[in-house]
Motif scaffolding. Structure first.
Motif, PDB file in Angstrom:
ATOM      1  N   ILE A  44       1.003  -1.340   0.055  1.00 20.57           N
ATOM      2  CA  ILE A  44      -0.034  -0.187   0.050  1.00 20.57           C
ATOM      3  C   ILE A  44       0.909   1.008   0.056  1.00 20.57           C
ATOM      4  CG2 ILE A  44      -0.098   0.283   2.549  1.00 20.57           C
ATOM      5  CD1 ILE A  44      -3.172   0.982   0.162  1.00 20.57           C
ATOM      6  N   ASN A  45       2.388   1.541   0.900  1.00 20.48           N
ATOM      7  CA  ASN A  45       2.580   2.346   0.898  1.00 20.48           C
ATOM      8  C   ASN A  45       3.517   2.788  -0.634  1.00 20.48           C
ATOM      9  OD1 ASN A  45       2.557   3.916   3.262  1.00 20.48           O
ATOM     10  ND2 ASN A  45       2.844   1.326   3.710  1.00 20.48           N
ATOM     11  N   LEU A  46       3.889   1.483  -1.175  1.00 25.23           N
ATOM     12  CA  LEU A  46       4.878   2.368  -2.198  1.00 25.23           C
ATOM     13  C   LEU A  46       4.187   2.391  -3.960  1.00 25.23           C
ATOM     14  CD1 LEU A  46       7.185  -1.055  -2.091  1.00 25.23           C
ATOM     15  CD2 LEU A  46       7.834   0.927  -1.997  1.00 25.23           C
ATOM     16  N   THR A  47       2.552   2.591  -3.081  1.00 27.96           N
ATOM     17  CA  THR A  47       1.877   2.741  -4.218  1.00 27.96           C
ATOM     18  C   THR A  47       2.309   2.194  -5.932  1.00 27.96           C
ATOM     19  OG1 THR A  47       2.825   4.904  -4.787  1.00 27.96           O
ATOM     20  CG2 THR A  47       0.840   5.502  -3.357  1.00 27.96           C
ATOM     21  N   ILE A  48       1.996   0.641  -5.867  1.00 28.49           N
ATOM     22  CA  ILE A  48       2.019  -0.061  -7.095  1.00 28.49           C
ATOM     23  C   ILE A  48       1.448   0.677  -7.787  1.00 28.49           C
ATOM     24  CG2 ILE A  48       2.407  -2.216  -7.446  1.00 28.49           C
ATOM     25  CD1 ILE A  48       4.635  -2.840  -5.283  1.00 28.49           C
ATOM     26  N   PHE A  49      -0.020  -0.122  -7.250  1.00 27.15           N
ATOM     27  CA  PHE A  49      -1.024  -0.365  -8.222  1.00 27.15           C
ATOM     28  C   PHE A  49      -2.057   1.507  -7.977  1.00 27.15           C
ATOM     29  CE2 PHE A  49      -0.249  -4.232  -7.010  1.00 27.15           C
ATOM     30  CZ  PHE A  49      -0.100  -4.301  -8.971  1.00 27.15           C
ATOM     31  N   VAL A  50      -2.431   1.757  -9.178  1.00 33.95           N
ATOM     32  CA  VAL A  50      -3.468   2.957  -9.141  1.00 33.95           C
ATOM     33  C   VAL A  50      -5.457   2.215  -8.779  1.00 33.95           C
ATOM     34  CG1 VAL A  50      -1.987   4.662 -10.596  1.00 33.95           C
ATOM     35  CG2 VAL A  50      -3.446   2.955 -11.745  1.00 33.95           C
ATOM     36  N   PRO A  51      -5.888   3.393  -8.222  1.00 32.36           N
ATOM     37  CA  PRO A  51      -7.010   1.896  -8.091  1.00 32.36           C
ATOM     38  C   PRO A  51      -7.602   2.479  -9.551  1.00 32.36           C
ATOM     39  CG  PRO A  51      -7.196   5.129  -7.318  1.00 32.36           C
ATOM     40  CD  PRO A  51      -5.643   4.163  -7.883  1.00 32.36           C
ATOM     41  N   LEU A  52      -8.236   0.916  -9.865  1.00 33.19           N
ATOM     42  CA  LEU A  52      -9.287   0.279 -10.950  1.00 33.19           C
ATOM     43  C   LEU A  52     -10.402   1.834 -11.223  1.00 33.19           C
ATOM     44  CD1 LEU A  52     -10.749  -3.169  -9.472  1.00 33.19           C
ATOM     45  CD2 LEU A  52      -8.791  -2.370 -10.802  1.00 33.19           C
ATOM     46  N   SER A  53     -11.079   2.534 -10.327  1.00 36.33           N
ATOM     47  CA  SER A  53     -11.467   3.863 -11.294  1.00 36.33           C
ATOM     48  C   SER A  53     -10.225   4.810 -12.029  1.00 36.33           C
ATOM     49  CB  SER A  53     -11.801   4.406 -10.128  1.00 36.33           C
ATOM     50  OG  SER A  53     -10.987   4.680  -9.431  1.00 36.33           O
ATOM     51  N   ALA A  54      -9.198   4.699 -11.908  1.00 36.26           N
ATOM     52  CA  ALA A  54      -8.162   5.784 -13.122  1.00 36.26           C
ATOM     53  C   ALA A  54      -7.471   5.022 -13.496  1.00 36.26           C
ATOM     54  CB  ALA A  54      -7.291   5.911 -11.761  1.00 36.26           C
ATOM     55  N   VAL A  55      -7.785   3.048 -14.178  1.00 40.17           N
ATOM     56  CA  VAL A  55      -7.797   2.182 -14.961  1.00 40.17           C
ATOM     57  C   VAL A  55      -8.044   3.221 -16.619  1.00 40.17           C
ATOM     58  CG1 VAL A  55      -6.860   0.286 -16.344  1.00 40.17           C
ATOM     59  CG2 VAL A  55      -6.971   1.026 -13.975  1.00 40.17           C
TER      60      VAL A  55
ATOM     61  N   LEU B 251      -2.030   0.571   6.879  1.00 37.76           N
ATOM     62  CA  LEU B 251      -1.517   1.093   7.389  1.00 37.76           C
ATOM     63  C   LEU B 251      -0.294   1.801   6.372  1.00 37.76           C
ATOM     64  CD1 LEU B 251       1.093  -0.345  10.316  1.00 37.76           C
ATOM     65  CD2 LEU B 251      -0.367   1.761  10.209  1.00 37.76           C
ATOM     66  N   HIS B 252      -1.178   3.286   5.779  1.00 37.25           N
ATOM     67  CA  HIS B 252      -1.069   3.891   4.673  1.00 37.25           C
ATOM     68  C   HIS B 252      -0.113   5.432   5.247  1.00 37.25           C
ATOM     69  CE1 HIS B 252      -0.392   6.328   0.672  1.00 37.25           C
ATOM     70  NE2 HIS B 252      -1.436   4.549   0.270  1.00 37.25           N
ATOM     71  N   PHE B 253       1.193   5.469   5.050  1.00 36.01           N
ATOM     72  CA  PHE B 253       1.702   6.563   5.793  1.00 36.01           C
ATOM     73  C   PHE B 253       1.542   7.972   5.570  1.00 36.01           C
ATOM     74  CE2 PHE B 253       4.801   2.913   6.489  1.00 36.01           C
ATOM     75  CZ  PHE B 253       4.160   2.504   8.035  1.00 36.01           C
ATOM     76  N   ASP B 254       0.703   8.096   4.168  1.00 34.62           N
ATOM     77  CA  ASP B 254       0.266   9.352   3.623  1.00 34.62           C
ATOM     78  C   ASP B 254       0.130   9.826   4.732  1.00 34.62           C
ATOM     79  OD1 ASP B 254       2.318   8.687   1.292  1.00 34.62           O
ATOM     80  OD2 ASP B 254       0.988   8.897   0.321  1.00 34.62           O
ATOM     81  N   VAL B 255      -0.906   9.092   5.238  1.00 36.75           N
ATOM     82  CA  VAL B 255      -2.360  10.182   6.559  1.00 36.75           C
ATOM     83  C   VAL B 255      -1.321  10.059   7.608  1.00 36.75           C
ATOM     84  CG1 VAL B 255      -4.176   9.392   4.302  1.00 36.75           C
ATOM     85  CG2 VAL B 255      -3.145   7.768   6.595  1.00 36.75           C
TER      86      VAL B 255
END
Lengths: 55, 354
Positions: A44-55, B251-255
């Motif tokens: 979740i913190n590496l933001t590997i994925f963008v939300p599906l809505s943005a695909v 656990l999203h560190f951004d927030v």
């Protein structure tokens, strides 16, 4: 690719990362569950994925 | 509506990863119930109740005092105390299972205590949330009454089945003898009872895992229990990782700000210290040996779902700032990561006796 295709790729990568970390930690005699939690945090913190809505 | 987007899990308790993980938890607790006979749970009933009361009271007071002394209003301090008092039965049972300790006397005692703590926590949660915010659960005494009636009814049914099992004349035994090679029929029956009691458990306001555990106990008296267990183990192995992955995804560190991390550090220390002291003191009051008291206290250190539920509720009604909310989530996740490490450091895997 359809949304379901992206979803399958996400699940595959997430499980692969979780199981790999789980196995690594198991070798260090730490329960696999710690690896699964860490996989979630990394994912979740590496933001590997963008939300599906943005695909 | 179930949410499917992995990149958007925050605040989505109905996310598909959580749903799959929760089903895994249900199967895990059902499997543990299969190894627990009613007589064994009743044997440790008094001990479990005393240890549970101590291990709830001390963390609650610890959390309350720390936040009250730091200048928070009493309602916020009450909710912080509430977030700290609940152990994570899931983590406890999963760790015992990982170290193959669920069959040991110490393991069974810890599981019994965890179940009693879970039930007491949910009852207290109904009371506390009503006191802090009367909008939520205005008929709290009715909720408590329903929970108690449900638990008494399940145990009475279990005792009745146990009595019948001794005479080998009840419906399940006839079913057993009608199926020469227990296979899918038993699995389907077990699934029905498991999900049925889990659903009932949710309906009366208890955690679903309590119902799943009780459902497992229904089958514990029968010879087919070990075969059912094998069938459930495969499903549990596949589904359970999703639960832990979902915990990490929260656990999203951004927030989170620096304040949240500092608060989390304080909470982790208070949570671990007070839970250990409370559970250890309870065990010693019950005249447990020091090594067993240490074992029990360490096994109950992790926090989980209830802490997250309390934090979410308190955040929604404006008692927790975003930083405090994030701090409680970090505390819940980090205690889950730290407890296995503490267990290994304390040499827990080699301590239990068969």
């Amino acid at each position: 690719m359809e949304e379901i295709g992206y979803l399958m790729v996400q699940i595959f990568l997430l499980l692969f990362l979780a199981e790999s970390l789980g196995m690594l930690l198991k070798k260090a005699k730490i329960p696999e569950m710690v690896g699964y939690i860490l996989a979630g945090i990394i994912f979740i913190n590496l933001t590997i994925f963008v939300p599906l809505s943005a695909v | 509506m179930i949410h499917f987007d992995i990149a958007e899990v925050e605040g989505e308790s109905d996310h598909f990863l959580n749903v799959m993980g929760q089903v895994g938890l249900v199967f895990l607790m059902f499997g543990i119930g299969l190894e627990t006979r009613l007589s064994e749970l009743l044997d440790i009933g008094r001990t479990a109740l005393i240890v549970a009361l101590f291990s709830i009271a001390v963390p609650f007071l610890g959390g309350f005092l720390v936040y009250f002394l730091f200048g928070s209003d009493s309602n916020t301090a009450v909710m912080v105390g509430t977030a700290l008092f609940a152990s994570s039965t899931t983590i406890t049972v999963n760790l015992l299972s990982y170290y193959q300790l669920t069959d040991t006397q110490e393991g069974k005692t810890v599981i019994g205590i965890s179940i009693v703590v879970d039930i007491l926590c949910l009852i207290l949660l109904a009371v506390v949330t009503n006191l802090v915010s009367p909008v939520h659960g205005h008929a709290w005494w009715m909720n408590i009454l329903i929970i108690l009636v449900f638990i008494v009814a399940v145990f009475a049914a279990m005792a009745h089945l146990r009595h019948k099992a001794a005479h080998r004349s009840d419906l399940l035994d006839r079913f057993c003898s009608a199926v020469p090679r227990p296979g899918s029929e038993w699995f389907v029956l077990a699934c029905l009872v498991c999900f049925g009691l889990t659903a009932c458990s949710y309906l009366v306001g208890l955690s679903g895992i309590v119902g799943a555990f009780l459902a497992g106990m229904f089958f514990a008296e029968y010879e087919a229990a070990s075969r059912i267990r094998e069938q459930f183990d495969t499903l549990t192995r596949f589904l359970l990782p999703f639960f832990f992955i979902y915990v990490g995804l929260r656990l999203h560190f951004d927030v989170m700000g620096l304040n949240a991390l500092l608060m989390a550090a304080v909470l982790v220390v208070v949570a671990l210290a007070t839970k250990y002291v409370g559970a250890y003191a309870g065990c010693r009051v019950c005249r447990m040996e020091k090594s067993q008291a240490n074992f029990t206290a360490i096994c109950t250190l992790a926090r989980g779902d209830i802490a997250i539920i309390v934090a979410t509720l308190a955040h929604e009604i404006g008692l927790f700032s975003t930083n405090l909310y994030a701090a409680v989530i970090i505390m819940a996740v980090f205690t889950q990561i730290l407890v296995p490490i503490i267990m290994r450091r304390a040499g827990i895997p080699g301590q239990a006796s068969p």
